[in-house]
Design a protein around this motif. Structure first.
Motif, PDB file in Angstrom:
ATOM      1  N   ALA A  33       0.821  -1.206   0.000  1.00 46.47           N
ATOM      2  CA  ALA A  33       0.000   0.000   0.000  1.00 46.47           C
ATOM      3  C   ALA A  33       0.854   1.255   0.000  1.00 46.47           C
ATOM      4  O   ALA A  33       0.497   2.260  -0.575  1.00 46.47           O
ATOM      5  N   SER A  34       2.039   1.193   0.658  1.00 50.32           N
ATOM      6  CA  SER A  34       2.879   2.379   0.758  1.00 50.32           C
ATOM      7  C   SER A  34       3.937   2.442  -0.335  1.00 50.32           C
ATOM      8  O   SER A  34       4.734   3.367  -0.368  1.00 50.32           O
ATOM      9  N   GLU A  35       3.983   1.462  -1.208  1.00 53.98           N
ATOM     10  CA  GLU A  35       4.992   1.447  -2.272  1.00 53.98           C
ATOM     11  C   GLU A  35       4.782   2.644  -3.189  1.00 53.98           C
ATOM     12  O   GLU A  35       3.696   2.861  -3.725  1.00 53.98           O
ATOM     13  N   PRO A  36       5.804   3.492  -3.372  1.00 57.46           N
ATOM     14  CA  PRO A  36       5.637   4.695  -4.188  1.00 57.46           C
ATOM     15  C   PRO A  36       5.383   4.357  -5.645  1.00 57.46           C
ATOM     16  O   PRO A  36       5.973   3.428  -6.189  1.00 57.46           O
ATOM     17  N   LYS A  37       4.506   5.119  -6.243  1.00 59.78           N
ATOM     18  CA  LYS A  37       4.208   4.920  -7.650  1.00 59.78           C
ATOM     19  C   LYS A  37       5.306   5.542  -8.481  1.00 59.78           C
ATOM     20  O   LYS A  37       5.724   6.673  -8.243  1.00 59.78           O
ATOM     21  N   GLN A  38       5.811   4.808  -9.457  1.00 62.82           N
ATOM     22  CA  GLN A  38       6.898   5.306 -10.290  1.00 62.82           C
ATOM     23  C   GLN A  38       6.453   6.527 -11.080  1.00 62.82           C
ATOM     24  O   GLN A  38       5.378   6.566 -11.645  1.00 62.82           O
ATOM     25  N   GLN A  39       7.321   7.554 -11.074  1.00 61.71           N
ATOM     26  CA  GLN A  39       6.998   8.770 -11.787  1.00 61.71           C
ATOM     27  C   GLN A  39       7.110   8.548 -13.295  1.00 61.71           C
ATOM     28  O   GLN A  39       8.096   8.022 -13.786  1.00 61.71           O
ATOM     29  N   THR A  40       6.103   8.922 -14.017  1.00 62.57           N
ATOM     30  CA  THR A  40       6.149   8.939 -15.466  1.00 62.57           C
ATOM     31  C   THR A  40       5.579  10.281 -15.903  1.00 62.57           C
ATOM     32  O   THR A  40       4.976  11.002 -15.111  1.00 62.57           O
ATOM     33  N   GLU A  41       5.784  10.621 -17.162  1.00 58.47           N
ATOM     34  CA  GLU A  41       5.275  11.889 -17.665  1.00 58.47           C
ATOM     35  C   GLU A  41       3.762  11.977 -17.480  1.00 58.47           C
ATOM     36  O   GLU A  41       3.227  13.004 -17.052  1.00 58.47           O
ATOM     37  N   GLU A  42       3.073  10.880 -17.774  1.00 58.40           N
ATOM     38  CA  GLU A  42       1.618  10.859 -17.637  1.00 58.40           C
ATOM     39  C   GLU A  42       1.208  11.042 -16.179  1.00 58.40           C
ATOM     40  O   GLU A  42       0.252  11.763 -15.874  1.00 58.40           O
ATOM     41  N   ALA A  86      14.149  12.676 -15.324  1.00 55.67           N
ATOM     42  CA  ALA A  86      15.514  12.774 -15.840  1.00 55.67           C
ATOM     43  C   ALA A  86      16.177  14.065 -15.377  1.00 55.67           C
ATOM     44  O   ALA A  86      17.394  14.109 -15.169  1.00 55.67           O
ATOM     45  N   CYS A  87      15.383  15.119 -15.229  1.00 54.58           N
ATOM     46  CA  CYS A  87      15.906  16.404 -14.761  1.00 54.58           C
ATOM     47  C   CYS A  87      15.560  16.654 -13.301  1.00 54.58           C
ATOM     48  O   CYS A  87      16.375  17.174 -12.540  1.00 54.58           O
ATOM     49  N   HIS A  88      14.340  16.281 -12.915  1.00 49.73           N
ATOM     50  CA  HIS A  88      13.912  16.455 -11.523  1.00 49.73           C
ATOM     51  C   HIS A  88      14.318  15.201 -10.738  1.00 49.73           C
ATOM     52  O   HIS A  88      13.469  14.435 -10.273  1.00 49.73           O
ATOM     53  N   THR A  89      15.629  15.017 -10.602  1.00 49.15           N
ATOM     54  CA  THR A  89      16.154  13.770 -10.045  1.00 49.15           C
ATOM     55  C   THR A  89      15.817  13.563  -8.573  1.00 49.15           C
ATOM     56  O   THR A  89      15.862  12.439  -8.084  1.00 49.15           O
ATOM     57  N   ASN A  90      15.507  14.640  -7.857  1.00 50.26           N
ATOM     58  CA  ASN A  90      15.205  14.505  -6.428  1.00 50.26           C
ATOM     59  C   ASN A  90      13.739  14.214  -6.161  1.00 50.26           C
ATOM     60  O   ASN A  90      13.329  14.026  -5.022  1.00 50.26           O
ATOM     61  N   ILE A  91      12.928  14.151  -7.236  1.00 52.48           N
ATOM     62  CA  ILE A  91      11.500  13.887  -7.066  1.00 52.48           C
ATOM     63  C   ILE A  91      11.192  12.499  -7.615  1.00 52.48           C
ATOM     64  O   ILE A  91      11.260  12.272  -8.826  1.00 52.48           O
ATOM     65  N   THR A  92      10.897  11.572  -6.726  1.00 57.46           N
ATOM     66  CA  THR A  92      10.639  10.198  -7.146  1.00 57.46           C
ATOM     67  C   THR A  92       9.225   9.733  -6.851  1.00 57.46           C
ATOM     68  O   THR A  92       8.813   8.684  -7.337  1.00 57.46           O
ATOM     69  N   THR A  93       8.496  10.486  -6.053  1.00 61.36           N
ATOM     70  CA  THR A  93       7.134  10.087  -5.731  1.00 61.36           C
ATOM     71  C   THR A  93       6.372  11.309  -5.212  1.00 61.36           C
ATOM     72  O   THR A  93       6.920  12.406  -5.156  1.00 61.36           O
TER      73      THR A  93
END
Length: 220
Positions: A33-42, A86-93
């Motif tokens: 439930a707490s697993e972060p969703k992978q960031q994609t453009e969409e 790719a540019c916002h490397t510190n934002i993963t979730t």
């Protein structure tokens, strides 16, 4: 026939209850439930396509966080699979980490460094340019990559060719005005001559040197 005694039914009931509990634990696992969703453009655009999305920096400056999906698809990055992270490397979730930039300019100067990851040669050239020297001398408004190329809607920097002097003219307004009225500027804007010199033909592109020296013309 007498009914089965509770002692006979209990093991079966415990087995059923145990199976239900096990399925529930697997299905509603906290780690899942707490697993972060992978960031994609969409995924990013699900919020950042909102024109009203913005934030206020400690300086009081407002920063729009809106990204136009249509313009983004025309960028040289998006069609090639180079997405937000790719540019916002510190934002993963989501939620994102806290922003500690005080001003818009600080934010710009911190983020443009990401360009070196894919463009190391050109980035290195800028470090020896007049622009970098101006920044080192204290002029933090001296242009960096994103000031000339943009940040999200990045297109070919020389299409149309008139874009080159127009970009330089954002800072060098006097020189741009002189160029427009020159033979070169007239041939470019009025005749669409593709061979006419523009700013970068003489001053270089990334490692722009001091124009008062003889070496400035060899810049690339």
């Amino acid at each position: 026939m007498s009914k089965l005694s509770p002692k006979i039914k209990l093991p079966g009931m415990l087995l059923v209850v145990g199976l239900i509990v096990m399925v529930s634990l697997v299905w509603f696992s906290p780690s899942q439930a707490s697993e972060p969703k992978q960031q994609t453009e969409e995924y990013c655009l699900s919020c950042h396509s909102n024109p009203d999305l913005k934030m206020t920096l400690p300086s009081g400056e407002e920063v729009s966080l809106y990204i136009d999906p249509n313009q983004l698809t025309t960028s040289v990055h998006s069609p090639n699979g180079i997405e937000c992270e790719a540019c916002h490397t510190n934002i993963t979730t989501y939620p994102h980490p806290a922003i500690d930039y005080q001003t818009k300019r600080q934010l710009t100067r911190e983020y443009y460094v990401a360009c070196q990851k894919c463009h190391p040669d050109n980035y290195t050239k800028t470090l020896d340019s007049m622009h970098a020297q101006a920044a080192e001398a204290g002029n933090l408004n001296a242009p960096v990559c994103t000031d000339c190329h943009g940040s999200h809607y990045i297109k070919s920097p020389n299409e149309p060719r008139t874009l080159i002097p127009a970009t330089c003219g954002n800072c060098h307004t006097k020189e741009f005005s002189v160029y427009q009225s020159s033979v070169h500027g007239n041939a470019l804007e009025q005749e669409s001559n593709p061979d006419v010199p523009v700013c970068t033909s003489c001053h270089g592109v990334h490692n722009i040197q001091n124009p008062t020296t003889q070496q400035f013309r060899v810049g690339a």
